[in-house]
Design a protein around this motif. Structure first.
Motif, PDB file in Angstrom:
ATOM      1  N   GLU A  73      64.622 -53.425 -17.892  1.00 13.88           N
ATOM      2  CA  GLU A  73      65.182 -53.951 -19.139  1.00 13.88           C
ATOM      3  C   GLU A  73      65.182 -52.882 -20.231  1.00 13.88           C
ATOM      4  O   GLU A  73      66.147 -52.769 -21.005  1.00 13.88           O
ATOM      5  CB  GLU A  73      64.386 -55.175 -19.582  1.00 13.88           C
ATOM      6  CG  GLU A  73      64.540 -56.370 -18.639  1.00 13.88           C
ATOM      7  CD  GLU A  73      63.558 -57.489 -18.938  1.00 13.88           C
ATOM      8  OE1 GLU A  73      62.735 -57.338 -19.878  1.00 13.88           O
ATOM      9  OE2 GLU A  73      63.597 -58.515 -18.221  1.00 13.88           O
ATOM     10  N   ALA A  74      64.101 -52.080 -20.296  1.00  8.58           N
ATOM     11  CA  ALA A  74      64.022 -51.018 -21.298  1.00  8.58           C
ATOM     12  C   ALA A  74      65.061 -49.939 -21.029  1.00  8.58           C
ATOM     13  O   ALA A  74      65.661 -49.383 -21.968  1.00  8.58           O
ATOM     14  CB  ALA A  74      62.619 -50.409 -21.302  1.00  8.58           C
ATOM     15  N   GLU A  75      65.304 -49.634 -19.766  1.00  5.63           N
ATOM     16  CA  GLU A  75      66.311 -48.624 -19.434  1.00  5.63           C
ATOM     17  C   GLU A  75      67.703 -49.098 -19.836  1.00  5.63           C
ATOM     18  O   GLU A  75      68.502 -48.328 -20.386  1.00  5.63           O
ATOM     19  CB  GLU A  75      66.266 -48.306 -17.937  1.00  5.63           C
ATOM     20  CG  GLU A  75      67.206 -47.200 -17.529  1.00  5.63           C
ATOM     21  CD  GLU A  75      66.919 -46.641 -16.143  1.00  5.63           C
ATOM     22  OE1 GLU A  75      67.706 -45.790 -15.690  1.00  5.63           O
ATOM     23  OE2 GLU A  75      65.902 -47.033 -15.533  1.00  5.63           O
ATOM     24  N   GLU A  79      70.074 -47.506 -22.839  1.00  7.69           N
ATOM     25  CA  GLU A  79      71.175 -46.814 -22.170  1.00  7.69           C
ATOM     26  C   GLU A  79      70.681 -45.565 -21.440  1.00  7.69           C
ATOM     27  O   GLU A  79      71.306 -44.502 -21.475  1.00  7.69           O
ATOM     28  CB  GLU A  79      72.283 -46.478 -23.170  1.00  7.69           C
ATOM     29  CG  GLU A  79      72.896 -47.714 -23.801  1.00  7.69           C
ATOM     30  CD  GLU A  79      74.024 -47.393 -24.769  1.00  7.69           C
ATOM     31  OE1 GLU A  79      74.154 -46.212 -25.155  1.00  7.69           O
ATOM     32  OE2 GLU A  79      74.769 -48.321 -25.127  1.00  7.69           O
ATOM     33  N   GLY A  80      69.536 -45.714 -20.791  1.00  6.53           N
ATOM     34  CA  GLY A  80      69.017 -44.649 -19.941  1.00  6.53           C
ATOM     35  C   GLY A  80      68.107 -43.639 -20.613  1.00  6.53           C
ATOM     36  O   GLY A  80      67.569 -42.756 -19.939  1.00  6.53           O
ATOM     37  N   ARG A  85      62.395 -42.789 -13.701  1.00  4.67           N
ATOM     38  CA  ARG A  85      62.700 -41.793 -12.669  1.00  4.67           C
ATOM     39  C   ARG A  85      63.163 -40.461 -13.243  1.00  4.67           C
ATOM     40  O   ARG A  85      63.852 -39.690 -12.589  1.00  4.67           O
ATOM     41  CB  ARG A  85      63.756 -42.345 -11.705  1.00  4.67           C
ATOM     42  CG  ARG A  85      63.288 -43.610 -10.990  1.00  4.67           C
ATOM     43  CD  ARG A  85      64.272 -44.086  -9.946  1.00  4.67           C
ATOM     44  NE  ARG A  85      63.820 -45.302  -9.294  1.00  4.67           N
ATOM     45  CZ  ARG A  85      62.971 -45.328  -8.261  1.00  4.67           C
ATOM     46  NH1 ARG A  85      62.501 -44.195  -7.764  1.00  4.67           N
ATOM     47  NH2 ARG A  85      62.593 -46.475  -7.728  1.00  4.67           N
ATOM     48  N   TYR A  86      62.740 -40.167 -14.485  1.00  4.04           N
ATOM     49  CA  TYR A  86      63.192 -38.929 -15.124  1.00  4.04           C
ATOM     50  C   TYR A  86      62.671 -37.700 -14.404  1.00  4.04           C
ATOM     51  O   TYR A  86      63.262 -36.632 -14.480  1.00  4.04           O
ATOM     52  CB  TYR A  86      62.751 -38.898 -16.593  1.00  4.04           C
ATOM     53  CG  TYR A  86      61.271 -38.747 -16.804  1.00  4.04           C
ATOM     54  CD1 TYR A  86      60.696 -37.505 -16.980  1.00  4.04           C
ATOM     55  CD2 TYR A  86      60.444 -39.861 -16.808  1.00  4.04           C
ATOM     56  CE1 TYR A  86      59.329 -37.363 -17.163  1.00  4.04           C
ATOM     57  CE2 TYR A  86      59.088 -39.731 -17.000  1.00  4.04           C
ATOM     58  CZ  TYR A  86      58.530 -38.483 -17.179  1.00  4.04           C
ATOM     59  OH  TYR A  86      57.177 -38.356 -17.347  1.00  4.04           O
ATOM     60  N   ALA A  87      61.515 -37.815 -13.693  1.00  2.72           N
ATOM     61  CA  ALA A  87      60.934 -36.658 -13.008  1.00  2.72           C
ATOM     62  C   ALA A  87      61.169 -36.719 -11.509  1.00  2.72           C
ATOM     63  O   ALA A  87      60.576 -35.951 -10.756  1.00  2.72           O
ATOM     64  CB  ALA A  87      59.439 -36.575 -13.308  1.00  2.72           C
ATOM     65  N   GLY A  88      62.017 -37.632 -11.057  1.00  2.77           N
ATOM     66  CA  GLY A  88      62.343 -37.703  -9.645  1.00  2.77           C
ATOM     67  C   GLY A  88      61.558 -38.729  -8.869  1.00  2.77           C
ATOM     68  O   GLY A  88      61.963 -39.134  -7.781  1.00  2.77           O
ATOM     69  N   GLY A  89      60.404 -39.188  -9.391  1.00  2.00           N
ATOM     70  CA  GLY A  89      59.607 -40.204  -8.724  1.00  2.00           C
ATOM     71  C   GLY A  89      59.656 -41.503  -9.482  1.00  2.00           C
ATOM     72  O   GLY A  89      60.513 -41.724 -10.335  1.00  2.00           O
ATOM     73  N   ALA A 203      63.208 -39.261 -27.505  1.00  2.00           N
ATOM     74  CA  ALA A 203      64.106 -38.534 -26.598  1.00  2.00           C
ATOM     75  C   ALA A 203      65.523 -38.469 -27.160  1.00  2.00           C
ATOM     76  O   ALA A 203      66.221 -37.472 -26.987  1.00  2.00           O
ATOM     77  CB  ALA A 203      64.110 -39.191 -25.223  1.00  2.00           C
ATOM     78  N   MET A 204      65.969 -39.512 -27.863  1.00  2.00           N
ATOM     79  CA  MET A 204      67.322 -39.556 -28.424  1.00  2.00           C
ATOM     80  C   MET A 204      67.530 -38.550 -29.545  1.00  2.00           C
ATOM     81  O   MET A 204      68.640 -38.052 -29.745  1.00  2.00           O
ATOM     82  CB  MET A 204      67.604 -40.948 -29.001  1.00  2.00           C
ATOM     83  CG  MET A 204      67.836 -42.019 -28.004  1.00  2.00           C
ATOM     84  SD  MET A 204      68.140 -43.584 -28.893  1.00  2.00           S
ATOM     85  CE  MET A 204      68.091 -44.735 -27.534  1.00  2.00           C
ATOM     86  N   GLY A 205      66.503 -38.287 -30.327  1.00  7.11           N
ATOM     87  CA  GLY A 205      66.656 -37.383 -31.456  1.00  7.11           C
ATOM     88  C   GLY A 205      67.521 -37.991 -32.549  1.00  7.11           C
ATOM     89  O   GLY A 205      67.250 -39.082 -33.042  1.00  7.11           O
ATOM     90  N   ASP A 206      68.596 -37.327 -32.905  1.00  6.67           N
ATOM     91  CA  ASP A 206      69.445 -37.751 -34.020  1.00  6.67           C
ATOM     92  C   ASP A 206      70.099 -39.110 -33.799  1.00  6.67           C
ATOM     93  O   ASP A 206      70.499 -39.769 -34.759  1.00  6.67           O
ATOM     94  CB  ASP A 206      70.539 -36.714 -34.280  1.00  6.67           C
ATOM     95  CG  ASP A 206      69.977 -35.387 -34.762  1.00  6.67           C
ATOM     96  OD1 ASP A 206      68.841 -35.387 -35.271  1.00  6.67           O
ATOM     97  OD2 ASP A 206      70.669 -34.364 -34.616  1.00  6.67           O
TER      98      ASP A 206
END
Length: 244
Positions: A73-75, A79-80, A85-89, A203-206
């Motif tokens: 739900e958070a993903e 919108e990702g 799975r940002y590090a592959g696992g 992570a989004m920044g601006d």
């Protein structure tokens, strides 16, 4: 979970403190259980075994499905920008701590505690009040960037590299976020959402400010790399004036 947890529990003199003490013991046990279940560092944790294919989701404790559903739900909501799975696992730890803290506070609230503050590595779930929570200034060690006041259930989560170095990556590039945010604080009723929203917003920044403005019951406060700050339109209602 690789960090320190602290409890501040207030009980009226006429209350049954034995119930609160029992709930406190259960809350502490629940945090240890969460660590044993979801740790990415323990080879024998259910999460590690699930990630390696040694367990199916049906073989795991029911909390595993609850946490992974929350991550999905958070993903979708971000919108990702938040992902397991940002590090592959498989790594739901960006949600687990907030979820575990919020659950522990719920145990204490249901036991008759009048007010609870549970701090898990700088991310805080409040119940009752009044409470005042300082937001550390990432550019001035020991200084405060803001002070939040709460008189009801409220969560405060801060993401950034100041305490643990750069541990949040842009999931689209696998590298540290390009935008210069030094810290991102999110305030909303529950720490499960506050924690993941702070992570995604950092992570989004601006892009974070516009995204946070659209979320219900959620406000944000950012310190940028050059020392300037910005906040969402309703953040000021949660703050107290800093001493000169």
């Amino acid at each position: 979970m690789g960090t320190v947890f602290s409890f501040d529990v207030r009980v009226a003199a006429e209350s049954d403190t034995s119930r609160v003490q029992a709930a406190l013991a259960a809350a502490v046990a629940s945090l240890h259980h969460a660590d044993e279940t979801f740790s990415t560092y323990r080879e024998d944790s259910q999460l590690s075994r699930l990630s390696r294919g040694e367990l199916s989701l049906g073989d795991c404790v029911p909390e595993m499905a609850e946490v992974l559903q929350g991550c999905e739900e958070a993903e979708a909501e971000s919108e990702g920008w938040f992902t397991t799975r940002y590090a592959g696992g498989l790594d739901p730890t960006g949600l687990v701590k907030g979820w575990a803290v919020q659950r522990a506070v719920r145990m204490l609230a249901s036991s008759g505690a009048d007010a609870v503050c549970l701090n898990g590595g700088g991310d805080i779930q409040l119940y009752g009040g009044p409470w005042r929570v300082g937001v550390s200034d990432p550019l001035r060690p020991g200084g405060l960037a803001a002070v939040i006041e709460a008189h009801r259930s409220l969560a405060v989560a801060t993401s950034g590299p100041a305490e643990r170095g750069c541990h949040i990556l842009d999931p689209h590039t696998g590298r540290p976020p390009a935008a210069g945010i030094a810290s991102m604080t999110v305030v909303c009723p529950g720490l499960t959402r506050a924690d993941v929203r702070a992570t995604a917003a950092y992570a989004m920044g601006d892009r974070a400010r516009a995204w946070l403005e659209e979320l219900p019951d959620t406000e944000g406060f950012a310190v940028t790399a050059d020392g300037s700050t910005w906040q969402t339109s309703g953040f000021a209602r949660h703050t107290a004036k800093l001493a000169a």
